[in-house]
Design a protein around this motif. Structure first.
Motif, PDB file in Angstrom:
ATOM      1  N   ALA A  61       2.932   9.848   5.725  1.00 20.72           N
ATOM      2  CA  ALA A  61       1.655   8.828   5.816  1.00 20.72           C
ATOM      3  C   ALA A  61       0.323   9.485   6.211  1.00 20.72           C
ATOM      4  O   ALA A  61      -0.792   9.068   5.874  1.00 20.72           O
ATOM      5  N   THR A  62       0.517  10.636   7.036  1.00 18.24           N
ATOM      6  CA  THR A  62      -0.630  11.529   7.514  1.00 18.24           C
ATOM      7  C   THR A  62      -1.420  12.041   6.441  1.00 18.24           C
ATOM      8  O   THR A  62      -2.596  12.128   6.345  1.00 18.24           O
ATOM      9  N   GLN A  63      -0.479  12.639   5.649  1.00 17.11           N
ATOM     10  CA  GLN A  63      -0.892  13.384   4.258  1.00 17.11           C
ATOM     11  C   GLN A  63      -1.963  12.385   3.403  1.00 17.11           C
ATOM     12  O   GLN A  63      -2.832  12.455   2.657  1.00 17.11           O
ATOM     13  N   LEU A  64      -1.348  11.129   3.341  1.00 21.30           N
ATOM     14  CA  LEU A  64      -1.867  10.212   2.484  1.00 21.30           C
ATOM     15  C   LEU A  64      -3.298   9.580   2.956  1.00 21.30           C
ATOM     16  O   LEU A  64      -4.239   9.592   2.232  1.00 21.30           O
ATOM     17  N   MET A  65      -3.332   9.616   4.275  1.00 19.93           N
ATOM     18  CA  MET A  65      -4.518   9.420   4.995  1.00 19.93           C
ATOM     19  C   MET A  65      -5.579  10.434   4.874  1.00 19.93           C
ATOM     20  O   MET A  65      -6.762  10.387   4.653  1.00 19.93           O
ATOM     21  N   ARG A  66      -5.144  11.627   4.936  1.00 23.55           N
ATOM     22  CA  ARG A  66      -5.940  12.866   4.657  1.00 23.55           C
ATOM     23  C   ARG A  66      -6.625  12.895   3.342  1.00 23.55           C
ATOM     24  O   ARG A  66      -7.671  13.312   2.923  1.00 23.55           O
ATOM     25  N   LEU A  67      -5.821  12.449   2.464  1.00 27.38           N
ATOM     26  CA  LEU A  67      -6.150  12.472   0.805  1.00 27.38           C
ATOM     27  C   LEU A  67      -6.904  11.038   0.759  1.00 27.38           C
ATOM     28  O   LEU A  67      -7.626  11.034  -0.295  1.00 27.38           O
ATOM     29  N   GLY A  68      -6.739  10.117   1.452  1.00 25.68           N
ATOM     30  CA  GLY A  68      -7.498   8.809   1.161  1.00 25.68           C
ATOM     31  C   GLY A  68      -6.698   7.941   0.161  1.00 25.68           C
ATOM     32  O   GLY A  68      -7.208   6.721  -0.232  1.00 25.68           O
ATOM     33  N   LYS A  69      -5.392   8.654  -0.291  1.00 18.14           N
ATOM     34  CA  LYS A  69      -4.928   7.794  -1.563  1.00 18.14           C
ATOM     35  C   LYS A  69      -3.831   6.596  -0.838  1.00 18.14           C
ATOM     36  O   LYS A  69      -2.718   6.717  -1.158  1.00 18.14           O
TER      37      LYS A  69
ATOM     38  N   SER B 169       0.767  -1.268  -0.037  1.00 23.87           N
ATOM     39  CA  SER B 169       0.117   0.197  -0.029  1.00 23.87           C
ATOM     40  C   SER B 169       1.000   1.328  -0.147  1.00 23.87           C
ATOM     41  O   SER B 169       2.081   1.053   0.327  1.00 23.87           O
ATOM     42  N   ALA B 170       0.292   2.525  -0.578  1.00 22.36           N
ATOM     43  CA  ALA B 170       0.953   3.538  -0.488  1.00 22.36           C
ATOM     44  C   ALA B 170       1.545   4.069   1.167  1.00 22.36           C
ATOM     45  O   ALA B 170       2.382   4.621   1.073  1.00 22.36           O
ATOM     46  N   LEU B 171       0.441   3.657   2.002  1.00 19.56           N
ATOM     47  CA  LEU B 171       0.850   4.144   3.458  1.00 19.56           C
ATOM     48  C   LEU B 171       2.017   3.358   3.795  1.00 19.56           C
ATOM     49  O   LEU B 171       2.998   3.933   4.469  1.00 19.56           O
ATOM     50  N   ALA B 172       2.203   2.040   3.592  1.00 19.70           N
ATOM     51  CA  ALA B 172       3.460   1.301   3.932  1.00 19.70           C
ATOM     52  C   ALA B 172       4.736   1.901   3.253  1.00 19.70           C
ATOM     53  O   ALA B 172       5.783   2.189   3.834  1.00 19.70           O
ATOM     54  N   ALA B 173       4.679   2.180   2.149  1.00 16.83           N
ATOM     55  CA  ALA B 173       5.804   2.788   1.374  1.00 16.83           C
ATOM     56  C   ALA B 173       6.323   4.207   2.002  1.00 16.83           C
ATOM     57  O   ALA B 173       7.205   4.482   2.060  1.00 16.83           O
ATOM     58  N   ALA B 174       5.009   4.910   2.221  1.00 24.94           N
ATOM     59  CA  ALA B 174       5.337   6.355   3.032  1.00 24.94           C
ATOM     60  C   ALA B 174       6.308   6.159   4.083  1.00 24.94           C
ATOM     61  O   ALA B 174       6.995   7.035   4.374  1.00 24.94           O
TER      62      ALA B 174
ATOM     63  N   VAL C  21       8.158   3.575   4.771  1.00 24.19           N
ATOM     64  CA  VAL C  21       9.620   3.008   4.574  1.00 24.19           C
ATOM     65  C   VAL C  21      10.556   4.091   3.858  1.00 24.19           C
ATOM     66  O   VAL C  21      11.643   3.894   4.376  1.00 24.19           O
ATOM     67  N   ARG C  22      10.109   4.790   3.113  1.00 23.28           N
ATOM     68  CA  ARG C  22      11.072   5.702   2.006  1.00 23.28           C
ATOM     69  C   ARG C  22      12.121   6.184   3.159  1.00 23.28           C
ATOM     70  O   ARG C  22      13.362   6.236   2.810  1.00 23.28           O
ATOM     71  N   PRO C  23      11.564   7.185   4.104  1.00 29.47           N
ATOM     72  CA  PRO C  23      12.443   8.111   4.659  1.00 29.47           C
ATOM     73  C   PRO C  23      13.503   6.937   5.473  1.00 29.47           C
ATOM     74  O   PRO C  23      14.433   7.738   6.097  1.00 29.47           O
TER      75      PRO C  23
ATOM     76  N   GLY D  60       8.375  10.147   7.425  1.00 29.19           N
ATOM     77  CA  GLY D  60       7.316   9.061   7.223  1.00 29.19           C
ATOM     78  C   GLY D  60       6.080   9.167   7.787  1.00 29.19           C
ATOM     79  O   GLY D  60       5.068   8.976   7.455  1.00 29.19           O
ATOM     80  N   ILE D  61       5.921   9.745   8.926  1.00 23.55           N
ATOM     81  CA  ILE D  61       4.817   9.993   9.812  1.00 23.55           C
ATOM     82  C   ILE D  61       3.901  11.406   8.798  1.00 23.55           C
ATOM     83  O   ILE D  61       2.759  11.111   8.844  1.00 23.55           O
ATOM     84  N   GLN D  62       4.833  12.265   8.588  1.00 24.58           N
ATOM     85  CA  GLN D  62       4.040  13.144   7.815  1.00 24.58           C
ATOM     86  C   GLN D  62       3.652  12.846   6.647  1.00 24.58           C
ATOM     87  O   GLN D  62       2.430  13.141   6.263  1.00 24.58           O
TER      88      GLN D  62
END
Length: 313
Positions: free
Chosen positions: A228-236, A59-64, A66-68, A224-226
């Motif tokens: 992931a939080t942004q992705l959750m706000r967008l729902g993507k 998922s995009a959330l997991a990748a977000a 991991v990346r940093p 990574g927290i930021q």
């Protein structure tokens, strides 16, 4: 080393295998174009209609998350290993402990240490584990009746032989985590707990105690927290909910992992077990095939072989 709760990567220089894994993982129709670290579209050919979709993608959330963590791997490995080799050197001096030497062909990340207890009985092993636990240091015995690395617990694919040498080794093999968040002084206490616990099962002496959580994972970086939080706000959270591959957090993560490891292609998956399973399918393993496996490994390895319809040998 890469904490996302769950996740895995399939890495290869083989274009056709990378294409197959991407499709198996969920790159149906033309979604391979939303990847970067995969071969070109012509390599995929008609695979999206020939192969089943098992929906095992990351998922995009997991990748977000991991990346940093990728840019700090080397720094953390250096810290882990400095502590590991300090502990190895000290514990190897104990007459009842053997820390097996590392294979010179393997580059380790010492986030845990394994050692063999020597010249002790089964009862003394259990007393040692109980003593360590009472001092705040939970240790795992690979030969325990519930340990997923003990081949006798793989009842879904039982060994055809008793493997007595492996069973004997597992009955004395101990595993201890080495948290990155601990201070150097905490690992000196860890060594002291191990030494005193062994002494206690022979003759009672001192009593050092661990007060920190040995199972504490590495923290997720603020970036990574930021993200992931942004992705959750967008729902993507779905990896393909982007207009192009360059906008995909997962695709960028795959590129960065491929660059770090030196492989040409990378497919991000929902777990390492999924990576093992899809690797077997992409390699052409068929139901009924025999696949060589170590008898001392995590249950996910024979499980992936079993899931592919093959038989661990």
């Amino acid at each position: 080393m890469l904490n996302s709760g769950e996740g895995g990567f399939f890495l290869t220089d083989d274009g056709p295998m990378a294409a197959k894994v991407a499709v198996y993982a969920g790159a149906y129709e033309g979604l391979s174009e939303k990847h970067i670290a995969v071969p070109p579209k012509e390599v995929f050919g008609d695979l999206p209609t020939q192969l089943p979709n098992y929906s095992l993608r990351m998922s995009a959330l997991a990748a977000a998350v991991v990346r940093p963590q990728i840019p700090t791997i080397e720094e953390r490995v250096e810290k882990y290993n400095a502590r590991y080799y300090m502990i190895e050197q000290r514990l190897n001096k104990h007459p009842l402990i053997e820390v097996p030497p590392q294979n010179p062909k393997v580059r380790i990340c010492g986030d845990s240490i394994q050692f063999n207890l020597q010249r002790v009985t089964d009862e003394q092993v259990q007393k040692f584990l109980a003593e360590c636990k009472s001092r705040g240091l939970p240790c795992e015995l690979f030969g325990a009746a519930t340990n997923a690395r003990n081949f006798v617990n793989w009842k879904f694919s039982p060994a055809e032989e008793s493997l007595p040498r492996t069973a004997q080794m597992l009955s004395r093999a101990v595993d201890i985590r080495l948290p990155l968040t601990w201070e150097d002084s905490d690992f000196l206490t860890l060594c002291q707990v191990v030494e005193e616990s062994l002494a206690t099962i022979m003759v009672c002496v001192k009593r050092a105690v661990i007060t920190k959580d040995i199972k504490a994972p590495d923290a997720v970086p603020e970036a990574g927290i930021q993200e992931a939080t942004q992705l959750m706000r967008l729902g993507k959270l779905y990896r393909y909910n982007v207009k192009s591959a360059g906008e995909s957090i997962v695709s960028l993560c795959e590129v960065e992992v491929a660059q770090y490891t030196g492989f040409k292609y990378c497919v991000a998956l929902n777990s390492c077990g999924s990576a093992l399973y899809l690797m077997l399918l992409a390699a052409g393993v068929k139901p009924g095939d025999a696949v060589l496996s170590n008898a001392f490994t995590f249950a996910a390895v024979p499980s992936a072989i079993h899931h592919a319809g093959a038989k661990p040998v």
